[in-house]
Scaffold this active site. Structure first.
Site, PDB file in Angstrom:
ATOM      1  N   PHE B  68     -46.391  28.626 -15.331  1.00 13.64           N
ATOM      2  CA  PHE B  68     -46.653  29.576 -16.415  1.00 13.64           C
ATOM      3  C   PHE B  68     -45.502  29.567 -17.421  1.00 13.64           C
ATOM      4  CE2 PHE B  68     -48.643  31.040 -12.523  1.00 13.64           C
ATOM      5  CZ  PHE B  68     -49.919  31.412 -12.924  1.00 13.64           C
ATOM      6  N   PRO B  69     -45.311  28.476 -18.143  1.00 16.35           N
ATOM      7  CA  PRO B  69     -44.261  28.497 -19.177  1.00 16.35           C
ATOM      8  C   PRO B  69     -44.574  29.634 -20.165  1.00 16.35           C
ATOM      9  CG  PRO B  69     -45.242  26.302 -18.948  1.00 16.35           C
ATOM     10  CD  PRO B  69     -46.104  27.243 -18.186  1.00 16.35           C
ATOM     11  N   HIS B  70     -43.562  30.406 -20.518  1.00 14.61           N
ATOM     12  CA  HIS B  70     -43.852  31.556 -21.379  1.00 14.61           C
ATOM     13  C   HIS B  70     -42.618  32.000 -22.146  1.00 14.61           C
ATOM     14  CE1 HIS B  70     -42.298  33.423 -17.640  1.00 14.61           C
ATOM     15  NE2 HIS B  70     -41.706  34.239 -18.490  1.00 14.61           N
ATOM     16  N   GLY B  71     -42.836  32.826 -23.137  1.00 20.12           N
ATOM     17  CA  GLY B  71     -41.718  33.409 -23.863  1.00 20.12           C
ATOM     18  C   GLY B  71     -42.139  33.950 -25.212  1.00 20.12           C
TER      19      GLY B  71
END
Lengths: 114, 155
Positions: B68-71
């Site tokens: 879950f790459p996120h930002g």
């Protein structure tokens, strides 16, 4: 976009990330989902490296604004500064495209065109 | 967040059903380039830097073959979700060290609070805990089947 402004935007993104990790409520939520947040020191090192590449006068300007507002750099949407919601003068747009750093005349934040 | 709403956050043009990249950084690059090509972002540099920094905080590959790459970034105008799948899986430095096959890239505007994406992240991380759903996610090959998996969840 001028290189130093690009660095400044990256610095703000990093600051937001660091703040999220330092906020107990947010970091607890992330940890409860299974995320490990062990690399805060790495982020702080990356921040120091990035900050070191920005001319001191500009960095100081950013730091002052960041101390005053939640975000020093704010996007422009529908010709408005999203920080203070004041409509920007037409003259803003001619100067914006000359890749100069633009400041909201009302609140003083640095402006970013998405 | 209701399942109907969850499914509606995904768009057909923001899905990659067979990633070409084989390495962690290049997977992030491929997803960010896809966002740029779809017109969702104007500048891929900021997003890629932010995602790489996020990974240095701790891998967003939570295991079970899902990451879950996120930002948040000022370069993101709206909450954006990209689904990507790697049929053979890639080494994303997941917490269980297993190959990652499914990616949910979640990006939110920085001027809004973290809560704008945390609710979605929470919903998706819970979703992949359901073994049946997870198996289906590994196999989705088109937008219709992805929508069916996301829409069938009652969590």
């Amino acid at each position: 976009m001028r290189e130093e402004f690009r660095l400044l935007v990256a610095l703000q993104d990093l600051d937001i990330m660091i703040k999220e990790v330092e906020e107990k409520k947010t970091s607890d939520q992330l940890k409860n989902m299974g995320f490990q947040l062990d690399g805060l020191e790495e982020l702080q090192k990356a921040r120091a490296t990035l900050a070191g590449k920005i001319p001191p006068a500009l960095r100081n300007r950013y730091e002052k604004l960041a101390g005053r507002y939640r975000m020093a750099i704010i996007p422009v949407t529908d010709d408005k500064c999203l920080g203070c919601f004041v409509k920007l003068p037409t003259s803003f747009f001619s100067s914006a495209y000359s890749s100069e750093l633009i400041t909201c005349e009302n609140c003083g934040r640095l402006l970013f065109i998405p | 967040m209701e399942s109907k709403k969850l499914a509606s956050l995904f768009q057909e043009d923001l899905c990659i059903f067979s990633l070409r990249s084989r390495k962690k950084t290049s997977v992030l690059q491929e997803m960010v380039r896809h966002l740029k090509a779809s017109g969702k972002i104007a500048d891929e540099h900021f997003i890629l830097e932010m995602l790489k920094n996020r990974e240095s905080l701790g891998s967003t590959g939570l295991g079970l073959g899902v990451a879950f790459p996120h930002g948040r970034s000022i370069a993101i105008p709206d909450l954006t979700v990209l689904f990507a799948r790697s049929p053979s899986g890639i080494d994303f430095e997941a917490l269980d060290s297993e190959p990652t096959k499914v990616f949910f890239l979640i990006l939110a505007p920085s001027e809004k609070g973290a809560e704008t994406y945390l609710a979605l992240l929470s919903r998706l991380t819970a979703l992949v805990q359901q073994p049946e759903t997870l198996e289906k996610l590994y196999e989705v090959k088109n937008f219709e089947s992805l929508q069916a998996v996301l829409g069938s969840d009652n969590g």
